[in-house]
Write a protein that holds these residues in place. Sequence first.
Motif, PDB file in Angstrom:
ATOM      1  N   ASP A  18      22.096  37.008  37.284  1.00 14.66           N
ATOM      2  CA  ASP A  18      22.586  35.379  37.030  1.00 14.66           C
ATOM      3  C   ASP A  18      23.799  35.995  37.037  1.00 14.66           C
ATOM      4  OD1 ASP A  18      19.565  35.145  38.843  1.00 14.66           O
ATOM      5  OD2 ASP A  18      18.610  34.543  36.518  1.00 14.66           O
ATOM      6  N   VAL A  19      24.110  35.878  35.774  1.00 17.48           N
ATOM      7  CA  VAL A  19      25.401  35.739  36.023  1.00 17.48           C
ATOM      8  C   VAL A  19      26.281  36.101  36.555  1.00 17.48           C
ATOM      9  CG1 VAL A  19      27.230  36.698  33.617  1.00 17.48           C
ATOM     10  CG2 VAL A  19      25.347  35.618  33.117  1.00 17.48           C
ATOM     11  N   THR A  20      26.026  38.060  37.481  1.00 20.25           N
ATOM     12  CA  THR A  20      26.943  38.581  37.804  1.00 20.25           C
ATOM     13  C   THR A  20      26.949  37.528  39.660  1.00 20.25           C
ATOM     14  OG1 THR A  20      25.997  40.678  37.371  1.00 20.25           O
ATOM     15  CG2 THR A  20      27.225  40.238  39.885  1.00 20.25           C
ATOM     16  N   PHE A  21      25.873  36.709  39.778  1.00 19.92           N
ATOM     17  CA  PHE A  21      26.049  36.069  41.275  1.00 19.92           C
ATOM     18  C   PHE A  21      26.964  34.864  40.815  1.00 19.92           C
ATOM     19  CE2 PHE A  21      22.106  37.254  42.464  1.00 19.92           C
ATOM     20  CZ  PHE A  21      22.961  38.007  44.201  1.00 19.92           C
ATOM     21  N   ALA A  22      27.068  34.377  39.164  1.00 22.24           N
ATOM     22  CA  ALA A  22      28.327  33.242  38.608  1.00 22.24           C
ATOM     23  C   ALA A  22      29.678  33.248  39.028  1.00 22.24           C
ATOM     24  CB  ALA A  22      27.465  32.844  37.699  1.00 22.24           C
ATOM     25  N   CYS A  23      29.511  35.011  38.596  1.00 22.46           N
ATOM     26  CA  CYS A  23      30.980  35.212  37.453  1.00 22.46           C
ATOM     27  C   CYS A  23      31.274  35.161  39.703  1.00 22.46           C
ATOM     28  CB  CYS A  23      31.064  37.188  37.424  1.00 22.46           C
ATOM     29  SG  CYS A  23      30.820  35.871  35.814  1.00 22.46           S
ATOM     30  N   LEU A  24      31.354  35.953  40.603  1.00 23.77           N
ATOM     31  CA  LEU A  24      31.978  36.609  41.965  1.00 23.77           C
ATOM     32  C   LEU A  24      31.810  35.622  42.991  1.00 23.77           C
ATOM     33  CD1 LEU A  24      31.075  39.088  40.776  1.00 23.77           C
ATOM     34  CD2 LEU A  24      29.478  39.814  43.203  1.00 23.77           C
ATOM     35  N   GLU A  25      31.360  34.237  42.113  1.00 17.42           N
ATOM     36  CA  GLU A  25      31.405  33.171  42.713  1.00 17.42           C
ATOM     37  C   GLU A  25      32.634  32.408  42.637  1.00 17.42           C
ATOM     38  OE1 GLU A  25      29.003  28.979  43.242  1.00 17.42           O
ATOM     39  OE2 GLU A  25      28.383  30.210  42.649  1.00 17.42           O
ATOM     40  N   HIS A  26      32.822  33.152  41.579  1.00 17.47           N
ATOM     41  CA  HIS A  26      34.383  32.138  40.779  1.00 17.47           C
ATOM     42  C   HIS A  26      35.308  33.200  40.627  1.00 17.47           C
ATOM     43  CE1 HIS A  26      32.650  27.853  39.772  1.00 17.47           C
ATOM     44  NE2 HIS A  26      31.657  28.920  39.071  1.00 17.47           N
ATOM     45  N   ASN A  27      35.383  33.912  41.264  1.00 23.86           N
ATOM     46  CA  ASN A  27      36.337  35.371  41.325  1.00 23.86           C
ATOM     47  C   ASN A  27      36.783  36.027  40.208  1.00 23.86           C
ATOM     48  OD1 ASN A  27      37.401  36.831  43.179  1.00 23.86           O
ATOM     49  ND2 ASN A  27      39.515  35.528  42.928  1.00 23.86           N
ATOM     50  N   ILE A  28      36.207  35.579  39.559  1.00 24.04           N
ATOM     51  CA  ILE A  28      36.234  36.502  37.659  1.00 24.04           C
ATOM     52  C   ILE A  28      35.173  38.289  37.939  1.00 24.04           C
ATOM     53  CG2 ILE A  28      35.386  36.551  34.952  1.00 24.04           C
ATOM     54  CD1 ILE A  28      34.075  33.869  36.308  1.00 24.04           C
ATOM     55  N   PRO A  29      36.835  39.138  38.113  1.00 23.84           N
ATOM     56  CA  PRO A  29      36.647  40.365  37.643  1.00 23.84           C
ATOM     57  C   PRO A  29      35.796  40.885  36.508  1.00 23.84           C
ATOM     58  CG  PRO A  29      39.056  40.398  37.133  1.00 23.84           C
ATOM     59  CD  PRO A  29      38.249  39.124  37.313  1.00 23.84           C
ATOM     60  N   VAL A  30      34.774  42.260  36.867  1.00 25.62           N
ATOM     61  CA  VAL A  30      34.238  42.534  36.477  1.00 25.62           C
ATOM     62  C   VAL A  30      33.941  43.515  35.642  1.00 25.62           C
ATOM     63  CG1 VAL A  30      31.837  40.719  36.978  1.00 25.62           C
ATOM     64  CG2 VAL A  30      32.187  42.742  38.249  1.00 25.62           C
ATOM     65  N   SER A  31      32.985  43.729  34.611  1.00 24.12           N
ATOM     66  CA  SER A  31      33.285  45.414  34.274  1.00 24.12           C
ATOM     67  C   SER A  31      31.278  45.075  33.798  1.00 24.12           C
ATOM     68  CB  SER A  31      33.364  45.279  32.559  1.00 24.12           C
ATOM     69  OG  SER A  31      33.361  47.193  32.071  1.00 24.12           O
ATOM     70  N   CYS A  32      30.518  46.214  35.115  1.00 25.88           N
ATOM     71  CA  CYS A  32      29.258  46.051  35.006  1.00 25.88           C
ATOM     72  C   CYS A  32      28.971  47.513  34.205  1.00 25.88           C
ATOM     73  CB  CYS A  32      29.145  46.192  36.393  1.00 25.88           C
ATOM     74  SG  CYS A  32      28.667  44.504  37.496  1.00 25.88           S
ATOM     75  N   ILE A  33      28.711  47.367  33.335  1.00 23.76           N
ATOM     76  CA  ILE A  33      27.983  47.651  31.949  1.00 23.76           C
ATOM     77  C   ILE A  33      26.599  49.083  31.656  1.00 23.76           C
ATOM     78  CG2 ILE A  33      28.218  48.316  29.277  1.00 23.76           C
ATOM     79  CD1 ILE A  33      30.036  46.011  29.213  1.00 23.76           C
ATOM     80  N   THR A  34      26.511  50.221  31.330  1.00 21.49           N
ATOM     81  CA  THR A  34      25.474  50.199  31.632  1.00 21.49           C
ATOM     82  C   THR A  34      25.974  51.245  30.603  1.00 21.49           C
ATOM     83  OG1 THR A  34      25.436  51.342  34.218  1.00 21.49           O
ATOM     84  CG2 THR A  34      24.492  52.578  32.651  1.00 21.49           C
TER      85      THR A  34
END
Length: 499
Positions: free
Chosen positions: A240-256
């Motif tokens: 859910d946080v990923t959806f919100a960040c992408l909506e606001h054009n925030i680059p993401v570091s998706c961590i495994t």
Amino acid sequence: MKRGGRKARHAQRASKPQVSPAPPGQIGGRFRPLDEVDLLEIKATSFRLLAELGMGEVPNKLADLLIQGGASKQGSRICFPPHLVEDAIAAAPKSFTLHGRDPSRSIDIGGASVHFGTGGAAVQTLDLDTGLYRASTLADLKDFTRLQDTLENVSWFTRCCIATDVPDIFDLDLNTAFALLKNTTKPVATAFTVAENVAPIVEMFDIAAGGPGAFAKRPFVKAHISPVISPMRYGEDAVDVTFACLEHNIPVSCITAAQAGATAPATLAGFLAQSLAETLASLVMVHVIKPGHPMVFSNWPFVVDLRTGAFAGGGGETALLNAASAQLSNWLGLPSGVSASMSDAKAIDAQYGSEKAMTSLAAALAGGNLIYESSGMTASLLGASFEAFVLDDEMHSNTYRILRGCEVTEENLGFDAICEAVLGDGHFLGSGHTLAAMERDYVYPSLSDRDTPKGWEDAGAKDAWARANARAREILEEHHPTYLTAGQEAEIRAKFNIL
């Protein structure tokens, strides 16, 4: 005149060059722990895991998008055909800019360029006065932020500790972000506990950026998210946080953040296959939500001590796995993020130094684009240290120098200089060839001790911990930035509960 010239040359040799001979962004990739067959077999196994085993606990909103993109539902799991994974890799940006609020501090990531930065969520801070650990506070986070603001070899800052004195999750996310805004203009990263916290905090970013919508046009904050929980399932809140960040054009570091022997195989090859599959699952998720959105492919191998089950931040296995992870990500053409320098040592001692140097150098030599956790972290990521920040900054300068390598040119080979020295003074001290190399090719430590034993004794016989403690105190005493205007800070304080 000769004596005066000699004194001047000695003074010049003693002074630190004004321009670093090896700034951040040096090129890695010379260390390749995996050969081509290894890379192909690990990739094939990770693709097979995604196609045949798939991902579990997929939130409905994401499952619908995945199926629309070509995934299939097999019982309770969602399986990804190879073409969907390949499409996600092809559409992902191969490089992008991490913006600083100060444009001169922005960094470009991708390829084989290497940058050291921070990460972590330490709940304890190594106290400057007592030398013992205590609970981390919001004041510590502010101090860490302004300390690293002065460190030229730390390219970006992710909040390195959790303000345990802020219990409300929105206040925690908000005040963490505010500490970054006020105390540094480097690229920064933070985390959002829940999706609902994203929009109001972006409103605060807009105030700092110049007005409504300004942040999205040039985002200077990226989000750290762990949408995949090992082994092989999604975490709903983080998705859910990923959806919100992408909506606001925030680059993401998706961590495994799988752990060998606990949440992933203990064999290094098996670990790399599963961890790659899980990080690819994050990439596919971003792809079906918003194709081409900037994502750091943050495949962070972690290790546990199989005798006790305790997390192990140091050691040869950690060094090797993170180097291999960087190599895999770069081989796929994706901006790589790995973790290193996570010493298990509690004190600033020999264990601390050896573990940090070994793991961070291996990751850099392998070409990790962003090396997280590499500054300030101690105690297996449970602790953060002011002294560690300044010591690690100096360590990074030497690593960057190693990455820069040895430039073989006619001038550098020095045939004429060798002849002149042999036939003249019999040494190279003070020659033009030496002075040019001194300014251009050498890193000079400011904390590491190169004095004689007598000189060291006369200066108080201080160890590295004591010298770093004094340096950290000096910076914190002198450096009090405020990177928000009075008007911006007043507007933020009027709208939000800034503690």
